[in-house]
Design an enzyme around this catalytic site. Structure first.
Site, PDB file in Angstrom:
ATOM      1  N   ASN A 131       0.835  -1.205   0.000  1.00  9.63           N
ATOM      2  CA  ASN A 131       0.000   0.000   0.000  1.00  9.63           C
ATOM      3  C   ASN A 131       0.867   1.251   0.000  1.00  9.63           C
ATOM      4  O   ASN A 131       0.478   2.283  -0.549  1.00  9.63           O
ATOM      5  CB  ASN A 131      -0.930  -0.002   1.222  1.00  9.63           C
ATOM      6  CG  ASN A 131      -2.126  -0.907   1.006  1.00  9.63           C
ATOM      7  OD1 ASN A 131      -2.278  -1.520  -0.049  1.00  9.63           O
ATOM      8  ND2 ASN A 131      -2.986  -0.996   2.006  1.00  9.63           N
ATOM      9  N   SER A 132       2.042   1.149   0.630  1.00  8.62           N
ATOM     10  CA  SER A 132       2.926   2.325   0.659  1.00  8.62           C
ATOM     11  C   SER A 132       3.259   2.783  -0.752  1.00  8.62           C
ATOM     12  O   SER A 132       3.301   3.982  -1.041  1.00  8.62           O
ATOM     13  CB  SER A 132       4.216   1.991   1.415  1.00  8.62           C
ATOM     14  OG  SER A 132       3.928   1.696   2.752  1.00  8.62           O
ATOM     15  N   GLU A 176      -6.073  18.640   1.873  1.00  7.41           N
ATOM     16  CA  GLU A 176      -6.941  17.481   1.639  1.00  7.41           C
ATOM     17  C   GLU A 176      -8.135  17.575   2.580  1.00  7.41           C
ATOM     18  O   GLU A 176      -8.093  18.324   3.564  1.00  7.41           O
ATOM     19  CB  GLU A 176      -6.177  16.178   1.865  1.00  7.41           C
ATOM     20  CG  GLU A 176      -5.127  15.929   0.789  1.00  7.41           C
ATOM     21  CD  GLU A 176      -4.483  14.556   0.896  1.00  7.41           C
ATOM     22  OE1 GLU A 176      -4.268  13.943  -0.139  1.00  7.41           O
ATOM     23  OE2 GLU A 176      -4.201  14.117   2.016  1.00  7.41           O
ATOM     24  N   HIS A 224     -13.032   4.776   0.953  1.00 11.01           N
ATOM     25  CA  HIS A 224     -12.661   6.014   0.270  1.00 11.01           C
ATOM     26  C   HIS A 224     -13.788   6.396  -0.680  1.00 11.01           C
ATOM     27  O   HIS A 224     -14.287   5.553  -1.426  1.00 11.01           O
ATOM     28  CB  HIS A 224     -11.349   5.841  -0.501  1.00 11.01           C
ATOM     29  CG  HIS A 224     -10.713   7.151  -0.843  1.00 11.01           C
ATOM     30  ND1 HIS A 224     -11.252   8.000  -1.780  1.00 11.01           N
ATOM     31  CD2 HIS A 224      -9.612   7.770  -0.367  1.00 11.01           C
ATOM     32  CE1 HIS A 224     -10.489   9.083  -1.860  1.00 11.01           C
ATOM     33  NE2 HIS A 224      -9.497   8.970  -1.012  1.00 11.01           N
ATOM     34  N   ARG A 279     -13.639  11.717   4.821  1.00 10.96           N
ATOM     35  CA  ARG A 279     -13.986  10.623   3.899  1.00 10.96           C
ATOM     36  C   ARG A 279     -15.266   9.878   4.270  1.00 10.96           C
ATOM     37  O   ARG A 279     -16.054   9.540   3.389  1.00 10.96           O
ATOM     38  CB  ARG A 279     -12.838   9.608   3.878  1.00 10.96           C
ATOM     39  CG  ARG A 279     -11.658  10.177   3.195  1.00 10.96           C
ATOM     40  CD  ARG A 279     -10.488   9.261   3.272  1.00 10.96           C
ATOM     41  NE  ARG A 279      -9.381   9.934   2.632  1.00 10.96           N
ATOM     42  CZ  ARG A 279      -8.162   9.478   2.607  1.00 10.96           C
ATOM     43  NH1 ARG A 279      -7.859   8.331   3.188  1.00 10.96           N
ATOM     44  NH2 ARG A 279      -7.214  10.146   1.997  1.00 10.96           N
ATOM     45  N   HIS A 316     -10.737   1.069   1.640  1.00  8.12           N
ATOM     46  CA  HIS A 316      -9.461   1.780   1.464  1.00  8.12           C
ATOM     47  C   HIS A 316      -8.469   1.573   2.601  1.00  8.12           C
ATOM     48  O   HIS A 316      -7.284   1.388   2.365  1.00  8.12           O
ATOM     49  CB  HIS A 316      -9.766   3.265   1.312  1.00  8.12           C
ATOM     50  CG  HIS A 316      -8.559   4.111   1.060  1.00  8.12           C
ATOM     51  ND1 HIS A 316      -7.699   3.888   0.003  1.00  8.12           N
ATOM     52  CD2 HIS A 316      -8.056   5.186   1.719  1.00  8.12           C
ATOM     53  CE1 HIS A 316      -6.736   4.789   0.020  1.00  8.12           C
ATOM     54  NE2 HIS A 316      -6.915   5.567   1.051  1.00  8.12           N
ATOM     55  N   ARG A 339      -9.898   7.860   9.665  1.00  7.78           N
ATOM     56  CA  ARG A 339      -8.563   8.457   9.493  1.00  7.78           C
ATOM     57  C   ARG A 339      -8.634   9.741   8.678  1.00  7.78           C
ATOM     58  O   ARG A 339      -9.268   9.798   7.630  1.00  7.78           O
ATOM     59  CB  ARG A 339      -7.646   7.469   8.777  1.00  7.78           C
ATOM     60  CG  ARG A 339      -6.326   8.061   8.357  1.00  7.78           C
ATOM     61  CD  ARG A 339      -5.432   7.028   7.756  1.00  7.78           C
ATOM     62  NE  ARG A 339      -5.866   6.561   6.472  1.00  7.78           N
ATOM     63  CZ  ARG A 339      -5.380   6.984   5.303  1.00  7.78           C
ATOM     64  NH1 ARG A 339      -4.466   7.926   5.267  1.00  7.78           N
ATOM     65  NH2 ARG A 339      -5.819   6.477   4.176  1.00  7.78           N
TER      66      ARG A 339
HETATM   67  C1  FAD Z   1      -4.209   3.750  -3.147  1.00  6.42           C
HETATM   68  C2  FAD Z   1      -3.771   4.205  -1.786  1.00  6.42           C
HETATM   69  C3  FAD Z   1      -3.450   5.541  -1.581  1.00  6.42           C
HETATM   70  C4  FAD Z   1      -3.042   5.977  -0.328  1.00  6.42           C
HETATM   71  N1  FAD Z   1      -2.673   7.288  -0.164  1.00  6.42           N
HETATM   72  C5  FAD Z   1      -2.194   7.686   1.032  1.00  6.42           C
HETATM   73  C6  FAD Z   1      -1.693   9.015   1.207  1.00  6.42           C
HETATM   74  O1  FAD Z   1      -1.661   9.801   0.277  1.00  6.42           O
HETATM   75  N2  FAD Z   1      -1.227   9.350   2.440  1.00  6.42           N
HETATM   76  C7  FAD Z   1      -1.233   8.504   3.505  1.00  6.42           C
HETATM   77  O2  FAD Z   1      -0.814   8.880   4.599  1.00  6.42           O
HETATM   78  N3  FAD Z   1      -1.682   7.231   3.342  1.00  6.42           N
HETATM   79  C8  FAD Z   1      -2.143   6.814   2.157  1.00  6.42           C
HETATM   80  N4  FAD Z   1      -2.583   5.527   2.004  1.00  6.42           N
HETATM   81  C9  FAD Z   1      -2.463   4.602   3.136  1.00  6.42           C
HETATM   82  C10 FAD Z   1      -1.002   4.212   3.296  1.00  6.42           C
HETATM   83  O3  FAD Z   1      -0.419   4.077   2.034  1.00  6.42           O
HETATM   84  C11 FAD Z   1      -0.848   2.914   4.062  1.00  6.42           C
HETATM   85  O4  FAD Z   1      -1.634   2.915   5.217  1.00  6.42           O
HETATM   86  C12 FAD Z   1       0.596   2.715   4.473  1.00  6.42           C
HETATM   87  O5  FAD Z   1       1.436   2.874   3.364  1.00  6.42           O
HETATM   88  C13 FAD Z   1       0.759   1.340   5.069  1.00  6.42           C
HETATM   89  O6  FAD Z   1       2.128   1.078   5.204  1.00  6.42           O
HETATM   90  P1  FAD Z   1       2.575  -0.277   5.878  1.00  6.42           P
HETATM   91  O7  FAD Z   1       4.064  -0.257   5.854  1.00  6.42           O
HETATM   92  O8  FAD Z   1       1.886  -0.458   7.156  1.00  6.42           O
HETATM   93  O9  FAD Z   1       1.993  -1.426   4.907  1.00  6.42           O
HETATM   94  P2  FAD Z   1       2.244  -1.704   3.360  1.00  6.42           P
HETATM   95  O10 FAD Z   1       2.891  -0.563   2.706  1.00  6.42           O
HETATM   96  O11 FAD Z   1       0.984  -2.190   2.785  1.00  6.42           O
HETATM   97  O12 FAD Z   1       3.298  -2.896   3.368  1.00  6.42           O
HETATM   98  C14 FAD Z   1       2.918  -4.182   3.779  1.00  6.42           C
HETATM   99  C15 FAD Z   1       4.106  -5.099   3.565  1.00  6.42           C
HETATM  100  O13 FAD Z   1       3.894  -6.305   4.288  1.00  6.42           O
HETATM  101  C16 FAD Z   1       4.299  -7.404   3.496  1.00  6.42           C
HETATM  102  N5  FAD Z   1       3.596  -8.589   3.994  1.00  6.42           N
HETATM  103  C17 FAD Z   1       2.266  -8.772   4.162  1.00  6.42           C
HETATM  104  N6  FAD Z   1       2.040  -9.996   4.683  1.00  6.42           N
HETATM  105  C18 FAD Z   1       3.250 -10.587   4.841  1.00  6.42           C
HETATM  106  C19 FAD Z   1       3.687 -11.857   5.318  1.00  6.42           C
HETATM  107  N7  FAD Z   1       2.829 -12.790   5.731  1.00  6.42           N
HETATM  108  N8  FAD Z   1       5.017 -12.128   5.319  1.00  6.42           N
HETATM  109  C20 FAD Z   1       5.908 -11.209   4.869  1.00  6.42           C
HETATM  110  N9  FAD Z   1       5.560  -9.988   4.409  1.00  6.42           N
HETATM  111  C21 FAD Z   1       4.244  -9.689   4.403  1.00  6.42           C
HETATM  112  C22 FAD Z   1       3.936  -6.991   2.090  1.00  6.42           C
HETATM  113  O14 FAD Z   1       4.657  -7.765   1.163  1.00  6.42           O
HETATM  114  C23 FAD Z   1       4.358  -5.517   2.123  1.00  6.42           C
HETATM  115  O15 FAD Z   1       5.731  -5.414   1.865  1.00  6.42           O
HETATM  116  C24 FAD Z   1      -2.986   5.071   0.754  1.00  6.42           C
HETATM  117  C25 FAD Z   1      -3.310   3.733   0.540  1.00  6.42           C
HETATM  118  C26 FAD Z   1      -3.699   3.295  -0.701  1.00  6.42           C
HETATM  119  C27 FAD Z   1      -4.038   1.861  -0.902  1.00  6.42           C
END
Ligand code: FAD
Length: 494
Positions: free
Chosen positions: A41-42, A115, A228, A275, A336, A371
């Site tokens: 998602n990042s 936003e 969203h 949202r 979302h 959020r």
């Molecule tokens: C389209 C979209 C737009 C967004 N825009 C924004 C924005 O503009 N600003 C904002 O603040 N937030 C935004 N968000 C939300 C934000 O992007 C996410 O909440 C945030 O990036 C989550 O980061 P994370 O590191 O927790 O998870 P993620 O970035 O989702 O990373 C998850 C990781 O876990 C790994 N993983 C999962 N399960 C396993 C497993 N069993 N074993 C090993 N690895 C695993 C995956 O491979 C991945 O590498 C958006 C989200 C989306 C979907």
């Protein structure tokens, strides 16, 4: 006692990578990514990251107030103050230490955007691909550190406590092996793939939340899901392309099937309401007009501005046959973001010893019931760093590592039956989408529980698909139980 690594981190999104980078060079860190590191998602985050870095035009108290309003005043105030006060320093570190580039104006000042729900322009952004810019820079930095090892196509399947650490069962390229560690940080992201339609990446199947739950960790507010309001209304795709909130922030109008603005009939903040308010207004307007056709109109901003400010959205819509410089963008709400998850304290510590969580899979309480846009990248940064602080302190003072042999390897014989994941997605889409359907939730919970029982007891071969199916079934049952509990207590989602 021994270990293969000091800290095992599951996830290569912003939370996992920033956690890894905050460890001292002597700490051996292993980071797992269940697929290609590009899938998270990042990587998809568009709008930006919210932070009070411009203290002349903004104030911490305003950011806190905006987040409380969006969150229905159900936010955890202590965590929220930490988020808002410490966040700007983490964002500035991205620029100074990781080389992240945010858009700047002609005088080289960082240009902030607005936003929905924000009372000030406080969103730092890299055009409309902020997440990709941050994640790629963090990834490059992590790859250059000798103490950090990243393995792709390595899926965490189980965690078993042993002595002062864990045996982690990991499928590496489909082959099972055990890896020992002293601490584990779950940064596995959201649960979007439990829905038929979501903006989330294919990795968002709630694996970390399921693992934590199976270990007895407290899961909190798992039914607080953000829908969203403006995903591109594609005909079929499960992963729906997001039309960022920043498009409305830059003046886009939200129109119903007749081409009329309607948001002001539901909320005085109009298109810039938070949202949950906009999503619900769309559903109510759809019922009123009998049509689920909705549009965003940004054409008034002119072609040059649109192409330069939203290059990814412009290109992606063009691929779908819509030129957003001249035409309306068809939009509709979809799943979302997850506000709840693995309950953690202000250091990302779960209720299971040595198990930490950060990012979207965790519940810090900062978001309340909804959020505020661009607060989640900030949350991932701040609380991932706080996990490393706590673990580093403990590594200095506590003996750690596993003692004894790993558990027996998994020996399932049966292939996964087809269709379980699709069934779960159908249940979730029907039972809890913007406005809960309690009858569908009751029925769905019975079916999802049956599927989960079969997955646990069916002697299935451990494969990535099996792990994800079990995870989706677990997440579905946890969410629907909470939906029904809230109904029994008379708690509303709005
Ligand atoms: C389209 C979209 C737009 C967004 N825009 C924004 C924005 O503009 N600003 C904002 O603040 N937030 C935004 N968000 C939300 C934000 O992007 C996410 O909440 C945030 O990036 C989550 O980061 P994370 O590191 O927790 O998870 P993620 O970035 O989702 O990373 C998850 C990781 O876990 C790994 N993983 C999962 N399960 C396993 C497993 N069993 N074993 C090993 N690895 C695993 C995956 O491979 C991945 O590498 C958006 C989200 C989306 C979907």
């Amino acid at each position: 006692m021994r270990n293969d690594c000091d800290v095992l981190i599951a996830g290569t999104g912003v939370a996992g990578l920033y956690a890894a980078l905050n460890f001292e060079p002597k700490t051996r860190v292993l980071v797992l990514s269940k697929r290609d590191v590009g899938i998270s998602n990042s990587m998809l985050a568009q709008g930006g990251v919210a932070a009070v870095v411009d203290k002349t035009n903004d104030d911490y108290r305003l950011h806190i107030a905006d987040t409380l309003i969006a969150g229905g005043y159900k936010n955890d105030l202590r965590s929220l103050e930490i988020l808002v006060n410490e966040g700007p320093e983490d964002v500035l570190r991205l620029i100074k230490e990781m080389g992240v580039e945010f858009d700047r104006d002609e005088t080289r000042n960082i240009s902030m955007t607005l936003e929905g729900g924000h009372s000030r322009r406080r969103i730092l952004h890299h055009k409309d691909s902020t997440g990709r810019e941050i994640t790629e820079k963090l990834l490059a930095a992590a790859k250059s550190r000798p103490n950090i090892k990243i393995i792709e196509y390595a899926q965490l399947a189980s965690l078993t406590r042993s002595g002062g650490g864990f045996w982690a069962g990991v499928l590496v390229d489909g082959v099972h092996r055990y890896i020992s560690c002293s601490y584990c940080i779950l940064c596995t992201g959201g649960i979007g793939r439990a829905y038929a339609y979501t903006t989330n990446s294919a990795a968002a199947t709630g694996d970390g939340i399921t693992l934590a739950y199976e270990m007895g960790a407290r899961i909190k507010n798992i039914s607080l899901i953000q829908f969203h309001p403006t995903a591109f209304a594609a005909a079929k795709d499960r992963e729906r392309f997001l039309i960022s909130e920043a498009v409305r922030g830059e003046g886009a109008l939200l129109l119903n099937c007749r081409g009329e603005r309607f948001m002001q009939n539901y909320d005085k903040r109009g298109e810039l309401a938070p949202r949950d308010v906009v999503s619900r207004s769309i559903m109510l307007e759809a019922a009123r007009t009998g049509s689920d056709k909705f549009y965003l109109d940004i054409t008034a901003r002119g072609a040059d501005f649109i192409r330069n400010r939203f290059p990814t959205i412009y290109r992606r819509c063009l691929e779908e046959g819509v030129d957003i410089t001249r035409e309306y963008i068809p939009v509709f709400p979809c799943q979302h973001y997850l506000m709840g998850g693995i309950d953690v304290n202000i250091y990302g510590d779960t209720t299971v010893d040595r198990l930490y969580a950060a990012g979207e899979c965790s519940h810090t309480g900062v978001h309340g019931v909804n959020r505020l846009a661009s607060n989640s990248l900030l949350e991932a940064l701040v609380f991932a760093r706080r996990c490393t602080y706590d673990i580093s302190r403990r590594l200095r003072h506590e003996e750690s590592g596993v003692d004894g042999p790993p558990p027996a390897p998994p020996l399932g014989k049966n292939p996964l039956p087809k269709g379980y994941r699709t069934t779960i997605r159908g249940i979730m889409q029907k039972a809890w989408f913007v406005i809960p359907d309690y009858d569908a939730a009751r029925e769905g919970l019975v079916r999802a529980s049956e599927i989960l029982e079969d997955l646990k007891n069916g002697d299935y071969i451990l494969t990535p698909d099996y792990i994800e199916a079990k995870s989706l079934a677990t997440i579905c049952t946890l969410i629907l139980k909470e939906v029904l509990e809230k109904k029994d207590k008379g708690e509303e989602y709005y």
